[in-house]
Design a protein around this motif. Structure first.
Motif, PDB file in Angstrom:
ATOM      1  N   TYR A 179       7.662 -48.242  35.724  1.00 36.52           N
ATOM      2  CA  TYR A 179       8.952 -47.911  36.321  1.00 36.52           C
ATOM      3  C   TYR A 179       8.852 -47.555  37.806  1.00 36.52           C
ATOM      4  N   GLY A 180       7.868 -46.744  38.171  1.00 33.55           N
ATOM      5  CA  GLY A 180       7.826 -46.238  39.539  1.00 33.55           C
ATOM      6  C   GLY A 180       8.764 -45.052  39.698  1.00 33.55           C
ATOM      7  N   PHE A 181       8.410 -44.143  40.593  1.00 33.90           N
ATOM      8  CA  PHE A 181       9.213 -42.928  40.793  1.00 33.90           C
ATOM      9  C   PHE A 181       9.363 -42.633  42.294  1.00 33.90           C
ATOM     10  N   HIS A 182       9.919 -41.469  42.624  1.00 37.80           N
ATOM     11  CA  HIS A 182      10.227 -41.080  44.007  1.00 37.80           C
ATOM     12  C   HIS A 182      11.161 -42.093  44.683  1.00 37.80           C
ATOM     13  N   GLY A 183      11.939 -42.794  43.870  1.00 36.00           N
ATOM     14  CA  GLY A 183      12.801 -43.843  44.406  1.00 36.00           C
ATOM     15  C   GLY A 183      13.851 -43.363  45.387  1.00 36.00           C
ATOM     16  N   VAL A 205       6.237 -53.141  54.375  1.00 39.47           N
ATOM     17  CA  VAL A 205       6.022 -51.722  54.673  1.00 39.47           C
ATOM     18  C   VAL A 205       5.439 -51.004  53.461  1.00 39.47           C
ATOM     19  N   VAL A 206       4.360 -50.269  53.678  1.00 39.23           N
ATOM     20  CA  VAL A 206       3.833 -49.350  52.659  1.00 39.23           C
ATOM     21  C   VAL A 206       4.282 -47.944  53.030  1.00 39.23           C
ATOM     22  N   THR A 207       4.968 -47.288  52.106  1.00 39.50           N
ATOM     23  CA  THR A 207       5.401 -45.909  52.323  1.00 39.50           C
ATOM     24  C   THR A 207       4.662 -44.993  51.364  1.00 39.50           C
ATOM     25  N   ALA A 208       4.107 -43.907  51.908  1.00 39.81           N
ATOM     26  CA  ALA A 208       3.367 -42.932  51.103  1.00 39.81           C
ATOM     27  C   ALA A 208       4.177 -41.642  51.021  1.00 39.81           C
ATOM     28  N   HIS A 209       4.705 -41.361  49.845  1.00 42.24           N
ATOM     29  CA  HIS A 209       5.399 -40.097  49.574  1.00 42.24           C
ATOM     30  C   HIS A 209       4.341 -39.122  49.076  1.00 42.24           C
ATOM     31  N   LEU A 210       3.877 -38.270  49.987  1.00 41.01           N
ATOM     32  CA  LEU A 210       2.764 -37.371  49.683  1.00 41.01           C
ATOM     33  C   LEU A 210       3.246 -35.927  49.634  1.00 41.01           C
ATOM     34  N   GLY A 211       3.366 -35.415  48.435  1.00 43.46           N
ATOM     35  CA  GLY A 211       3.752 -34.027  48.231  1.00 43.46           C
ATOM     36  C   GLY A 211       2.982 -33.492  47.034  1.00 43.46           C
ATOM     37  N   SER A 212       3.526 -32.476  46.378  1.00 44.38           N
ATOM     38  CA  SER A 212       2.901 -31.988  45.152  1.00 44.38           C
ATOM     39  C   SER A 212       2.815 -33.107  44.136  1.00 44.38           C
ATOM     40  N   ALA A 214       2.827 -37.249  44.207  1.00 42.53           N
ATOM     41  CA  ALA A 214       2.514 -38.229  45.247  1.00 42.53           C
ATOM     42  C   ALA A 214       2.541 -39.639  44.671  1.00 42.53           C
ATOM     43  N   SER A 215       3.083 -40.563  45.448  1.00 41.94           N
ATOM     44  CA  SER A 215       3.054 -41.965  45.065  1.00 41.94           C
ATOM     45  C   SER A 215       3.207 -42.803  46.321  1.00 41.94           C
ATOM     46  N   MET A 216       3.072 -44.116  46.140  1.00 41.64           N
ATOM     47  CA  MET A 216       3.224 -45.054  47.256  1.00 41.64           C
ATOM     48  C   MET A 216       4.051 -46.238  46.797  1.00 41.64           C
TER      49      MET A 216
END
Length: 402
Positions: A179-183, A205-212, A214-216
């Motif tokens: 599914y993927g998350f952080h959408g 584009v590669v986007t890195a959502h880096l928090g507690s 994390a996904s890309m």
């Protein structure tokens, strides 16, 4: 007072909230943001206005705020004088899992809640807490419009190849897929790119959502084509306390050889792994960066190593890479992590500007870098408010026609 929209992001022991005023031309303007944290242990409500002036800083004893519904009542008590006693026109909620059935935000009713409850096993850490304030509002204010915005929805544009596991067809038909998350975060970045970097907004584009958590995500022309997270929010990168990518044989080993129950393994994978598990110190990158313990260094090196590995995989999914975007708490505020990641992907053509990176500038790549490197703060709450406003207007139009 003008119309307003309340945005709620509920966790296991906290509720984050923001209130947006609907100005002329349906422009959304944030009036304040806050959160009530430590629910059931040390409850505290803290809120500030756009100028960061403190509007509330109140604490209670644990019995006064034992659960999320009780916390929601405290939020409502805070809201009443702030909005002149008037209820918001609508409430927008972040819901982590929308399953295969929801590719867009949806107006909430009892049927929708029942469908979302069936997805709890896919997101046991998040889904029950996302649904708790929804149920509370339905019980207390059944006529107040509520909208669910899904972290999985942005990734529904994936091809079947990207969605599939190499499992029997029946499981795919039942919803066992990637599914993927952080959408909501990635959707916001896709919306911002045309104004921040118009030359690469339609590129790879590669986007890195880096928090507690994390996904890309790999995006082409602002659409998600691949993500590091899969069936649940455990997959992909190592996170604060979550393991990330793991050989499923490890789970079988823990069950069959160690005699661990599914519940015990679930708790470990969600709460005791990731940076916390590797370091044995903390899940907080700030603490690990300031520590001299070699285990802290191992945890951070591993984190950056896995981000670099994922970058190569996502670039392969797109046939190349034009830009790399850092976002979320770590991505926006940890120059050392950004530098370590970009040095590992220099072979792809990413050349870091050390000075720009230290200054937290928007563009942190050197002039002439083949890969543009950016830092763009995310705003999931604004995306939720935007979707909620759109559905609110559509709902009002339908009622008028009826």
């Amino acid at each position: 007072m003008t119309e307003s929209i309340l945005v709620i992001n509920a966790g296991s022991s906290s509720i984050k909230f923001q209130l947006f005023a609907i100005e002329s031309g349906d422009r959304l303007e944030r009036r304040f943001k806050g959160q009530i944290e430590g629910v059931g242990t040390r409850p505290r409500l803290f809120a500030v206005n756009p100028n960061r002036e403190i509007l509330s800083d109140v604490t209670w004893s644990a019995p006064d705020v034992p659960d999320v519904p009780a916390a929601l009542e405290k939020v409502v008590e805070f809201l009443r004088p702030q909005i002149g006693g008037r209820l918001p026109c609508a409430v927008g909620h972040r819901v982590v899992h929308g399953g295969p059935m929801y590719s867009d935000p949806v107006v909430i009713n009892a049927r929708v809640v029942a469908q979302l409850e069936r997805l709890v096993p896919m997101a046991p850490l998040h889904q029950p807490n996302n649904l708790a304030p929804i149920r509370a509002v339905l019980e207390r204010r059944p006529h107040l419009l509520q909208v669910a915005c899904f972290d999985t929805a942005f990734h529904r544009s994936h091809s079947e190849l990207a969605d599939r596991f190499a499992l029997p067809e029946q499981l795919y038909a039942e919803g066992v897929r990637r599914y993927g998350f952080h959408g909501l975060s990635y959707e916001y970045i896709a919306m911002r790119l045309p104004s921040v970097a118009p030359d690469i907004a339609q590129g790879r584009v590669v986007t890195a959502h880096l928090g507690s958590g994390a996904s890309m995500c790999a995006m082409i022309d602002g659409r998600s084509v691949e993500s590091t997270m899969g069936f649940t929010a455990l997959d992909g990168l190592p996170m604060g306390t979550r393991c990330g990518q793991l050989d499923p044989g490890v789970i079988l080993y823990l069950m069959m050889e160690k005699g661990q129950s599914a519940k015990a393994i679930e708790h470990m994978l969600y709460h005791d792994c990731g940076l916390k598990g590797l370091s044995g110190i903390s899940n907080d990158v700030r603490e690990l960066l300031s520590s001299q313990d070699p285990r802290a260094k191992l945890a951070l090196d591993y984190f950056c190593y896995r981000i670099a590995l994922a970058t190569g995989s996502l670039a392969a999914a797109m046939g190349g890479i034009d830009a790399f975007v850092f976002t979320a708490g770590i991505g926006e505020n940890a120059p050392a992590i950004r530098e370590a990641v970009l040095r590992r992907i220099a072979w792809l053509g990413a050349e870091i500007s050390v000075q720009a990176n230290k200054k937290n500038e928007t563009c942190i790549s050197r002039k002439g870098s083949k890969v543009t490197c950016l830092v763009i703060p995310t705003n999931e709450e604004l995306m939720i408010a935007t979707h909620t406003l759109r559905l609110m207007r559509a709902h009002a139009l339908q009622e008028k026609r009826a």
